[in-house]
Motif scaffolding. Structure first.
Motif, mmCIF file in Angstrom:
data_model
loop_
_atom_site.group_PDB
_atom_site.id
_atom_site.type_symbol
_atom_site.label_atom_id
_atom_site.label_comp_id
_atom_site.label_asym_id
_atom_site.label_seq_id
_atom_site.Cartn_x
_atom_site.Cartn_y
_atom_site.Cartn_z
ATOM 1 N N ALA A 274 27.271 126.107 62.693
ATOM 2 C CA ALA A 274 27.188 127.525 63.037
ATOM 3 C C ALA A 274 27.513 127.735 64.513
ATOM 4 O O ALA A 274 28.184 128.711 64.883
ATOM 5 N N ALA A 275 27.044 126.819 65.367
ATOM 6 C CA ALA A 275 27.324 126.938 66.792
ATOM 7 C C ALA A 275 28.820 126.873 67.055
ATOM 8 O O ALA A 275 29.361 127.648 67.875
ATOM 9 N N GLU A 276 29.527 125.965 66.365
ATOM 10 C CA GLU A 276 30.975 125.855 66.559
ATOM 11 C C GLU A 276 31.679 127.156 66.185
ATOM 12 O O GLU A 276 32.542 127.653 66.925
ATOM 13 N N ALA A 277 31.301 127.725 65.052
ATOM 14 C CA ALA A 277 31.938 128.966 64.616
ATOM 15 C C ALA A 277 31.678 130.093 65.616
ATOM 16 O O ALA A 277 32.586 130.879 65.951
ATOM 17 N N GLN A 278 30.464 130.177 66.114
ATOM 18 C CA GLN A 278 30.134 131.228 67.076
ATOM 19 C C GLN A 278 30.892 131.031 68.382
ATOM 20 O O GLN A 278 31.398 131.999 68.985
ATOM 21 N N LEU A 279 30.991 129.795 68.847
ATOM 22 C CA LEU A 279 31.684 129.518 70.097
ATOM 23 C C LEU A 279 33.185 129.766 69.975
ATOM 24 O O LEU A 279 33.828 130.232 70.927
ATOM 25 N N GLU A 280 33.756 129.461 68.816
ATOM 26 C CA GLU A 280 35.172 129.753 68.587
ATOM 27 C C GLU A 280 35.436 131.246 68.720
ATOM 28 O O GLU A 280 36.421 131.678 69.335
#
Length: 710
Positions: free
Chosen positions: A549-555
């Motif tokens: 989830a963190a990766e998707a938000q940071l993208e």
């Protein structure tokens, strides 16, 4: 331990070269410009302190009395005598509030050669670290003198005495000045001396020392009685009569002017008990006379400058450049946008400050600001009386807020090159919080926004505990702005981040979620402030182990930041670095390494090789190598990185005590089978963590677990 301390004990606190030292925190030299005149009427107290300095008796010595009675003046004289006649170090700590006291203790620890890890522990309020400072002084090879000036807060007195400061009193003189005379606070063994106003004869001699041509002894004594024989009032009057800006040239003329201002209502000398109004009135009258003299000599802005400056933290350094910003133009008769060029503003400010210094209303410092500009302080009683007498207090506080806001906004809180500036600003921001009741909503919003930036800087500087305390205090004053006001949201945003840095990521995530929702509704999801909250929320999500989830938000944040700021803006690079971390935690190490390489190269170009963010990216790459069992590569990155961190940030930054970088070097060494070297690195880290963070801290537990691993 005696080695580093022995060297500093042989030189003056102002530096071995005798020149001006750059201000890096709390200065340890006695204030310049105080105690330079002859001391009168204090011979018994002076001899008593000199004896204690020559033959320390193990007691804390305390000078008490009402404000302006000359406690600090006498303490400065003792310091100068000790340095000049005994050839030993005398240290001076301004102790009027918690931040100043801690800053002074940190500077003292640094001066005494304590390690940066121990210094950081003192900064973070670790009792054991302060006790170790007293033990170091107790083992000093030579005598020393340590002054705590304006230690008026009973809570600070209790904390200092409780830390065991008296234990080092058999090796040097520990001297405090305070308005608090209750013996039970200082301990049964303390030597508490209460200073009274001077006798009329001694007070008259003070005036004659300062302005010998202003009249005879009889006239000087009449004026001294009118001033309540209060040393501060006497010195302000004498400075005026002997200055280049006098209106009154004689004691009699000055006395007549005092009576015109109403001195007949305050003729009685201050009583010993309590904190009477009369002594403040005496000081008020004398500074009023001084600024009136400046008015009459073409320096009409000194009064308004003094009123503004009086709302900053008294006895704490103020940089002159603070007064060069656009808001000061409103004080000089301009509209803030036109009519007064920058050079003219600076010249007028400088002239008026020089006048105030000449009248002894402000005190120039020997130390200088990070850019080499001048620093000065205000006497606490002068500040207090100006606050009371200000005819338009709200306007003065508003300008003080505006000036500080401009200075803070001009600095990046994530740039280690600016951190010393934030160390200067922080006490003044905190002081202004006590005047929020007089501020208009717009000025209050400006102050809260400024506080938020200082909280962010304290977090980046590694002062997380102080950052959270400041944020909590400011939130108590920000409520009347309304729950959705951007200034309040900015403060909540920064408090949430420092809470996470303190290890409370679930709490941080909950708060950031609320702030993100509020900012999205009011500003939109692509506003730069919203993007900052979305970035931090994504990181908190990752720290709660939901890295996908963190990766998707940071993208998502990265795309928006690139569109708004470009690919190499510092904020964009911050998101790119965190995204690399998330990618690595999601099981794609090769992609993460490529991303890190791009971030490191970009940060070196944009920010420089020694920027804290550049060092952080290199460290994150090393962690990735450890997690991928690439231990040789990790050691190759960590060895020079540890050296660079020590050189740039210092070993005392909290990340040194947390799980980086020695923890990861230990893991890299263990992975290569270098057990003995790894145990040496990790055991030293565990000892530091246990001593300063406690045995139950998560970072300590992680290191101990690694040490016990097979």
């Amino acid at each position: 331990m005696a080695g580093p301390l022995a060297a500093v004990l042989r030189r003056p606190a102002t530096g071995s070269d005798g020149g001006s030292a750059t201000f890096t925190g709390a200065p340890l030299a006695a204030p310049a410009g105080i105690g330079t005149a002859l001391i009168r009427g204090r011979d018994p107290e002076l001899r008593r302190l000199q004896r204690a300095a020559r033959r320390p008796d193990g007691a804390v010595h305390v000078l008490t009395g009402l404000g302006g009675v000359g406690k600090s003046f006498l303490a400065v004289r003792v310091c100068r005598w000790f340095e000049e006649h005994e050839g030993r170090a005398a240290w001076w700590i301004a102790a009027q509030d918690h931040a100043s006291l801690i800053g002074g203790l940190v500077s003292l620890a640094e001066a005494c050669g304590m390690g940066e890890v121990q210094v950081t522990a003192i900064r973070n309020g670790a009792p054991r670290a302060v006790e170790r400072l007293w033990e170091l002084l107790r083992q000093a090879p030579q005598r020393w003198l340590l002054v705590f000036d304006n230690l008026d807060d009973p809570r600070l007195v209790t904390g200092l005495i409780g830390s065991g400061v008296a234990r080092c009193g058999d090796r040097g003189l520990v001297l405090a000045t305070s308005r608090t005379s209750r013996r039970q606070l200082w301990g049964s063994d303390a030597d508490v001396v209460e200073l009274r106003p001077l006798t009329a004869a001694d007070a008259a001699q003070v005036l004659l020392d300062l302005a010998r041509d202003a009249g005879d002894r009889f006239a000087a004594e009449l004026l001294a009685r009118d001033l309540g024989c209060l040393p501060l009032a006497l010195h302000l009057a004498g400075a005026n009569l002997n200055s280049p800006f006098p209106i009154w040239h004689t004691f009699d003329g000055y006395r007549e002017a005092l009576h015109e201002l109403g001195v007949d209502r305050v003729l009685a000398a201050p009583q010993l008990a309590g904190e009477p109004v009369e002594h403040r009135s005496n000081v008020m009258l004398t500074w009023e006379m001084s600024v009136s003299a400046l008015d009459g000599h073409g320096l009409p802005h000194s009064r308004t400058l003094l009123q503004v400056l009086s709302h900053y933290a008294p006895a704490v350094p103020v940089p002159e450049t603070l007064l060069h910003a656009a808001p000061v133009r409103t004080l000089l008769g301009g509209d803030g946008t036109a009519g007064l060029d920058t050079l003219h503003v600076r010249r007028v400010v400088q002239q008026n400050l020089e006048g105030l210094a000449d009248q002894s209303l402000i005190t120039p410092m020997e130390a200088v600001a990070p850019d080499g500009s001048r620093l000065f302080t205000l006497h606490p009683v002068v500040a207090e009386t100006n606050r009371i007498d200000s005819p338009d207090r709200a306007a003065a506080v508003g300008v003080a807020v505006a000036l500080l806001a401009v200075a803070v906004a001009a600095r990046r809180f994530d740039d280690n090159a600016d951190w010393r500036w934030f160390g200067l600003f922080a006490p003044h921001v905190e002081e202004l919080l006590q005047f929020t009741g007089t501020l208009a909503a717009e000025d209050l919003a400006t102050l809260i926004t400024t506080v938020a930036r200082v909280v962010a800087a304290d977090t980046w500087r590694g002062h997380e505990a102080a950052a959270e305390a400041l944020a909590v205090r400011a939130l108590q004053h920000a409520g009347r702005l309304g729950a959705t006001h951007e200034a309040l949201l900015a403060l909540r945003h920064e408090r949430a981040w420092v809470v996470g840095r303190l290890g409370r990521w679930a709490e941080a995530h909950a708060e950031l979620t609320q702030v993100c929702d509020a900012r999205t509704r009011s500003l939109g999801d692509r506003h730069l402030d919203t993007l900052d909250t979305r970035h931090k929320l994504a990181w908190a999500t990752g720290r709660l182990r939901d890295w996908e989830a963190a990766e998707a938000q940071l993208e998502s944040v990265l795309r928006a930041r690139v569109a708004a700021l470009g690919d190499e803006h510092p904020d964009t690079l911050h998101t790119r670095c965190c995204l690399a971390w998330a990618v690595g935690r999601c099981g794609r190490p090769e992609e993460a390494q490529q991303r890190y390489a791009g971030v490191i190269a970009a940060r070196e170009r944009v920010l420089g090789a020694d920027h804290a963010e550049t060092l952080d990216a290199r460290h994150s790459l090393a962690e990735l190598f450890v997690l991928c069992d690439r231990f040789v590569d990790a050691e190759r990155v960590l060895r020079p990185l540890i050296t660079d961190r020590l050189r740039v940030l210092g070993a005392g930054h909290p990340e040194t005590l947390d799980t980086r970088p020695r923890y990861w070097l230990g893991r890299a060494l263990l992975g290569q089978g270098h057990r003995r070297e790894a145990e040496r690195v990790l055991r030293q880290l565990a000892d530091d963590q246990t001593r300063y963070l406690g045995p139950d801290h998560a970072a300590t537990a992680a290191t101990l677990t690694l040490l016990r691993s097979p």
